[in-house]
Design a protein around this motif. Structure first.
Motif, PDB file in Angstrom:
ATOM      1  N   THR A  77       0.846  -1.184   0.000  1.00  0.00           N
ATOM      2  CA  THR A  77       0.000   0.000   0.000  1.00  0.00           C
ATOM      3  C   THR A  77       0.887   1.241   0.000  1.00  0.00           C
ATOM      4  OG1 THR A  77      -1.722  -1.196   1.185  1.00  0.00           O
ATOM      5  CG2 THR A  77      -1.846   1.207   1.235  1.00  0.00           C
ATOM      6  N   TYR A  78       0.521   2.194  -0.845  1.00  0.00           N
ATOM      7  CA  TYR A  78       1.289   3.422  -1.008  1.00  0.00           C
ATOM      8  C   TYR A  78       0.403   4.628  -0.719  1.00  0.00           C
ATOM      9  CZ  TYR A  78       4.477   0.312  -3.465  1.00  0.00           C
ATOM     10  OH  TYR A  78       5.325  -0.708  -3.787  1.00  0.00           O
ATOM     11  N   PRO A  79       0.953   5.647  -0.060  1.00  0.00           N
ATOM     12  CA  PRO A  79       0.158   6.857   0.187  1.00  0.00           C
ATOM     13  C   PRO A  79      -0.055   7.630  -1.109  1.00  0.00           C
ATOM     14  CG  PRO A  79       2.421   7.163   0.911  1.00  0.00           C
ATOM     15  CD  PRO A  79       2.296   5.734   0.467  1.00  0.00           C
ATOM     16  N   GLY A  80      -0.905   8.615  -1.059  1.00  0.00           N
ATOM     17  CA  GLY A  80      -1.204   9.412  -2.252  1.00  0.00           C
ATOM     18  C   GLY A  80      -0.428  10.708  -2.295  1.00  0.00           C
ATOM     19  N   ASP A  81      -0.927  11.611  -3.129  1.00  0.00           N
ATOM     20  CA  ASP A  81      -0.365  12.959  -3.286  1.00  0.00           C
ATOM     21  C   ASP A  81       1.056  12.973  -3.835  1.00  0.00           C
ATOM     22  OD1 ASP A  81      -2.645  14.342  -2.604  1.00  0.00           O
ATOM     23  OD2 ASP A  81      -2.146  14.392  -0.479  1.00  0.00           O
ATOM     24  N   GLY A  82       1.319  12.180  -4.822  1.00  0.00           N
ATOM     25  CA  GLY A  82       2.607  12.268  -5.490  1.00  0.00           C
ATOM     26  C   GLY A  82       3.612  11.221  -5.103  1.00  0.00           C
ATOM     27  N   VAL A  83       3.234   9.967  -5.161  1.00  0.00           N
ATOM     28  CA  VAL A  83       4.174   8.875  -4.917  1.00  0.00           C
ATOM     29  C   VAL A  83       4.602   8.327  -6.272  1.00  0.00           C
ATOM     30  CG1 VAL A  83       4.445   6.555  -3.965  1.00  0.00           C
ATOM     31  CG2 VAL A  83       3.207   8.290  -2.683  1.00  0.00           C
ATOM     32  N   TYR A  84       5.896   8.328  -6.525  1.00  0.00           N
ATOM     33  CA  TYR A  84       6.459   7.838  -7.778  1.00  0.00           C
ATOM     34  C   TYR A  84       7.320   6.624  -7.473  1.00  0.00           C
ATOM     35  CZ  TYR A  84       5.011  12.417  -9.377  1.00  0.00           C
ATOM     36  OH  TYR A  84       4.269  13.533  -9.681  1.00  0.00           O
ATOM     37  N   VAL A  85       6.992   5.485  -8.066  1.00  0.00           N
ATOM     38  CA  VAL A  85       7.743   4.257  -7.824  1.00  0.00           C
ATOM     39  C   VAL A  85       8.348   3.808  -9.156  1.00  0.00           C
ATOM     40  CG1 VAL A  85       7.649   1.896  -6.938  1.00  0.00           C
ATOM     41  CG2 VAL A  85       6.192   3.660  -5.923  1.00  0.00           C
ATOM     42  N   PRO A  86       9.624   4.102  -9.375  1.00  0.00           N
ATOM     43  CA  PRO A  86      10.251   3.787 -10.659  1.00  0.00           C
ATOM     44  C   PRO A  86      10.531   2.306 -10.873  1.00  0.00           C
ATOM     45  CG  PRO A  86      11.839   4.797  -9.205  1.00  0.00           C
ATOM     46  CD  PRO A  86      10.524   4.834  -8.490  1.00  0.00           C
ATOM     47  N   VAL A  87      10.652   1.543  -9.789  1.00  0.00           N
ATOM     48  CA  VAL A  87      10.898   0.102  -9.901  1.00  0.00           C
ATOM     49  C   VAL A  87      10.061  -0.600  -8.840  1.00  0.00           C
ATOM     50  CG1 VAL A  87      12.594  -1.750  -9.811  1.00  0.00           C
ATOM     51  CG2 VAL A  87      13.268   0.481 -10.682  1.00  0.00           C
ATOM     52  N   VAL A  88       9.053  -1.319  -9.288  1.00  0.00           N
ATOM     53  CA  VAL A  88       8.199  -2.075  -8.365  1.00  0.00           C
ATOM     54  C   VAL A  88       8.872  -3.424  -8.119  1.00  0.00           C
ATOM     55  CG1 VAL A  88       5.854  -2.926  -7.990  1.00  0.00           C
ATOM     56  CG2 VAL A  88       6.219  -0.965  -9.451  1.00  0.00           C
ATOM     57  N   PRO A  89       8.854  -3.928  -6.879  1.00  0.00           N
ATOM     58  CA  PRO A  89       9.529  -5.202  -6.596  1.00  0.00           C
ATOM     59  C   PRO A  89       8.821  -6.427  -7.171  1.00  0.00           C
ATOM     60  CG  PRO A  89       8.486  -4.344  -4.613  1.00  0.00           C
ATOM     61  CD  PRO A  89       8.321  -3.296  -5.679  1.00  0.00           C
ATOM     62  N   TYR A  90       7.682  -6.235  -7.824  1.00  0.00           N
ATOM     63  CA  TYR A  90       6.930  -7.315  -8.472  1.00  0.00           C
ATOM     64  C   TYR A  90       6.077  -6.675  -9.558  1.00  0.00           C
ATOM     65  CZ  TYR A  90       3.623  -5.369  -5.142  1.00  0.00           C
ATOM     66  OH  TYR A  90       2.858  -4.497  -4.414  1.00  0.00           O
ATOM     67  N   ALA A  91       5.609  -7.471 -10.501  1.00  0.00           N
ATOM     68  CA  ALA A  91       4.747  -6.940 -11.562  1.00  0.00           C
ATOM     69  C   ALA A  91       3.373  -6.628 -10.970  1.00  0.00           C
ATOM     70  CB  ALA A  91       4.620  -7.948 -12.699  1.00  0.00           C
ATOM     71  N   VAL A  92       2.926  -5.394 -11.138  1.00  0.00           N
ATOM     72  CA  VAL A  92       1.607  -4.993 -10.648  1.00  0.00           C
ATOM     73  C   VAL A  92       0.581  -5.344 -11.717  1.00  0.00           C
ATOM     74  CG1 VAL A  92       0.151  -3.034  -9.991  1.00  0.00           C
ATOM     75  CG2 VAL A  92       2.517  -3.150  -9.207  1.00  0.00           C
ATOM     76  N   ARG A  93      -0.484  -6.054 -11.300  1.00  0.00           N
ATOM     77  CA  ARG A  93      -1.536  -6.462 -12.237  1.00  0.00           C
ATOM     78  C   ARG A  93      -2.925  -5.966 -11.820  1.00  0.00           C
ATOM     79  NH1 ARG A  93       1.886 -11.120 -11.717  1.00  0.00           N
ATOM     80  NH2 ARG A  93       3.159 -11.273 -13.585  1.00  0.00           N
TER      81      ARG A  93
END
Length: 125
Positions: free
Chosen positions: A101-117
């Motif tokens: 789970t990630y907070p809002g208002d501008g969270v940028y994740v350039p590399v996710v540790p798994y493929a998001v589906r």
């Protein structure tokens, strides 16, 4: 002895070149195509190319599992909503695979540790 020196020199040169190279991930500047109020997904790490899927509250219900289009796996994403969003490895939002789970208002994740589906948007805390 000479061989060790040459190997050590090669490794040191490689490390210095890598350290001096610009970052492979441009961060938020590269994700500028994701507007406020949206969550955007890219099929490659580092926000490479245009987003492969974009959602906002108009097309993604709160607390409902939203699957990315069939065949789309996200490897980077931006959450520009003002809400928490949970990213799932499973297309059905199952907790058997990885999820975060990630907070809002501008969270940028350039590399996710798994493929998001799939993902799930939560009510404001």
């Amino acid at each position: 002895m000479r061989r060790r020196f040459v190997c050590a020199l090669a490794v040191a040169t490689s490390l210095l070149t890598t350290a001096a190279a610009p970052s492979a991930f441009a961060g938020p500047a590269a994700a500028a195509s994701c507007a406020p109020g949206q969550v955007c997904f890219w099929g490659a790490p580092g926000f490479e190319g245009p987003p492969v899927a974009t959602f906002e509250l108009a097309n993604a219900d709160v607390e409902q599992c939203v699957s990315l289009p069939e065949g789309v796996d996200a490897l980077s994403f931006a959450n520009r909503m003002d809400r928490y969003v949970t990213m799932y490895q499973s297309r059905e939002c199952a907790t058997v695979g990885d999820f975060s789970t990630y907070p809002g208002d501008g969270v940028y994740v350039p590399v996710v540790p798994y493929a998001v589906r799939a993902f799930q948007i939560w009510e404001k805390p």
